[in-house]
Design a protein around this motif. Structure first.
Motif, PDB file in Angstrom:
ATOM      1  N   ARG A  28      46.260 -77.873 -23.559  1.00  0.00           N
ATOM      2  CA  ARG A  28      46.365 -77.328 -24.916  1.00  0.00           C
ATOM      3  C   ARG A  28      46.112 -75.823 -24.904  1.00  0.00           C
ATOM      4  NH1 ARG A  28      45.748 -79.854 -29.960  1.00  0.00           N
ATOM      5  NH2 ARG A  28      46.750 -81.500 -28.757  1.00  0.00           N
ATOM      6  N   ARG A  31      49.127 -74.071 -23.652  1.00  0.00           N
ATOM      7  CA  ARG A  31      50.172 -74.063 -24.669  1.00  0.00           C
ATOM      8  C   ARG A  31      49.880 -72.974 -25.703  1.00  0.00           C
ATOM      9  NH1 ARG A  31      50.653 -75.993 -29.623  1.00  0.00           N
ATOM     10  NH2 ARG A  31      52.714 -76.446 -30.417  1.00  0.00           N
ATOM     11  N   LEU A  35      52.062 -69.630 -26.647  1.00  0.00           N
ATOM     12  CA  LEU A  35      52.475 -69.221 -27.991  1.00  0.00           C
ATOM     13  C   LEU A  35      51.992 -67.809 -28.304  1.00  0.00           C
ATOM     14  CD1 LEU A  35      51.870 -72.569 -29.912  1.00  0.00           C
ATOM     15  CD2 LEU A  35      54.080 -71.577 -29.224  1.00  0.00           C
ATOM     16  N   GLU A  39      54.576 -64.635 -28.941  1.00  0.00           N
ATOM     17  CA  GLU A  39      54.516 -63.739 -30.102  1.00  0.00           C
ATOM     18  C   GLU A  39      54.559 -62.279 -29.658  1.00  0.00           C
ATOM     19  OE1 GLU A  39      51.402 -62.564 -33.649  1.00  0.00           O
ATOM     20  OE2 GLU A  39      51.312 -64.591 -32.832  1.00  0.00           O
ATOM     21  N   SER A  44      60.167 -66.459 -31.041  1.00  0.00           N
ATOM     22  CA  SER A  44      59.668 -67.313 -32.117  1.00  0.00           C
ATOM     23  C   SER A  44      60.450 -68.621 -32.174  1.00  0.00           C
ATOM     24  CB  SER A  44      59.767 -66.579 -33.459  1.00  0.00           C
ATOM     25  OG  SER A  44      61.112 -66.257 -33.738  1.00  0.00           O
ATOM     26  N   ASP A  46      61.834 -72.341 -31.834  1.00  0.00           N
ATOM     27  CA  ASP A  46      61.977 -73.264 -30.706  1.00  0.00           C
ATOM     28  C   ASP A  46      61.828 -72.552 -29.363  1.00  0.00           C
ATOM     29  OD1 ASP A  46      62.363 -75.422 -32.383  1.00  0.00           O
ATOM     30  OD2 ASP A  46      64.557 -75.324 -32.293  1.00  0.00           O
ATOM     31  N   ALA A  48      59.877 -70.116 -28.672  1.00  0.00           N
ATOM     32  CA  ALA A  48      58.440 -69.931 -28.415  1.00  0.00           C
ATOM     33  C   ALA A  48      57.830 -71.215 -27.872  1.00  0.00           C
ATOM     34  CB  ALA A  48      57.718 -69.489 -29.685  1.00  0.00           C
ATOM     35  N   ASN A  49      58.237 -72.353 -28.439  1.00  0.00           N
ATOM     36  CA  ASN A  49      57.730 -73.640 -27.941  1.00  0.00           C
ATOM     37  C   ASN A  49      58.198 -73.915 -26.519  1.00  0.00           C
ATOM     38  OD1 ASN A  49      56.175 -74.477 -30.190  1.00  0.00           O
ATOM     39  ND2 ASN A  49      58.043 -75.021 -31.267  1.00  0.00           N
ATOM     40  N   ILE A  50      59.425 -73.551 -26.215  1.00  0.00           N
ATOM     41  CA  ILE A  50      59.947 -73.721 -24.854  1.00  0.00           C
ATOM     42  C   ILE A  50      59.169 -72.832 -23.888  1.00  0.00           C
ATOM     43  CG2 ILE A  50      61.954 -73.288 -23.369  1.00  0.00           C
ATOM     44  CD1 ILE A  50      63.680 -74.206 -25.827  1.00  0.00           C
ATOM     45  N   TYR A  51      58.924 -71.591 -24.298  1.00  0.00           N
ATOM     46  CA  TYR A  51      58.148 -70.685 -23.448  1.00  0.00           C
ATOM     47  C   TYR A  51      56.738 -71.242 -23.221  1.00  0.00           C
ATOM     48  CZ  TYR A  51      55.794 -66.656 -21.549  1.00  0.00           C
ATOM     49  OH  TYR A  51      55.060 -65.833 -20.723  1.00  0.00           O
ATOM     50  N   ALA A  52      56.109 -71.764 -24.266  1.00  0.00           N
ATOM     51  CA  ALA A  52      54.760 -72.329 -24.148  1.00  0.00           C
ATOM     52  C   ALA A  52      54.751 -73.482 -23.152  1.00  0.00           C
ATOM     53  CB  ALA A  52      54.254 -72.783 -25.515  1.00  0.00           C
ATOM     54  N   LYS A  53      55.799 -74.299 -23.157  1.00  0.00           N
ATOM     55  CA  LYS A  53      55.896 -75.401 -22.192  1.00  0.00           C
ATOM     56  C   LYS A  53      56.024 -74.867 -20.765  1.00  0.00           C
ATOM     57  CE  LYS A  53      57.799 -78.796 -25.373  1.00  0.00           C
ATOM     58  NZ  LYS A  53      58.953 -79.619 -25.751  1.00  0.00           N
TER      59      LYS A  53
END
Length: 107
Positions: A28, A31, A35, A39, A44, A46, A48-53
């Motif tokens: 977590r 992740r 995020l 930023e 930003s 989707d 951003a979520n892909i990058y976090a993964k």
């Protein structure tokens, strides 16, 4: 089953639960760090979520926190941002408290 066996089994279950929560909190945190970095990179939604993964996967692919720090520092530096590993590690430490709270809350 003796009292000793029951206590031993209880300690083993607690250890397993603690390790699972630690694993979830670290994932977590990574992740959240992803995020945070997204930023800063101007990413930003989707993407951003892909990058976090990708940041989360860095820990498993290359080995531990050091790999996560290298990825985030490298990505930010590649975009011309002056950021040190120490700054990324500081952010990781701050995000760990947030991650632990989220995991304990069942989020």
């Amino acid at each position: 089953m003796t009292t000793f066996d029951k206590r031993e089994e209880g300690f083993e279950k607690k250890f397993a639960l603690d390790e699972e929560q630690k694993f979830k909190a670290e994932a977590r945190r990574n992740r959240l760090l992803g995020l945070w970095a997204a930023e800063k990179l101007g990413i930003s939604g989707d993407a951003a979520n892909i990058y976090a993964k990708e940041v989360v996967a860095a820990e498993f692919g290359e080995g531990g926190d050091a790999a996560v720090v290298r990825k985030v520092t490298g990505d930010l530096s590649a975009k011309g941002m002056a950021i040190t590993e120490a700054q990324v590690r500081k952010e990781m430490t701050e995000l760990m408290a947030q991650a632990v709270a989220q995991v304990k809350a069942g989020k």
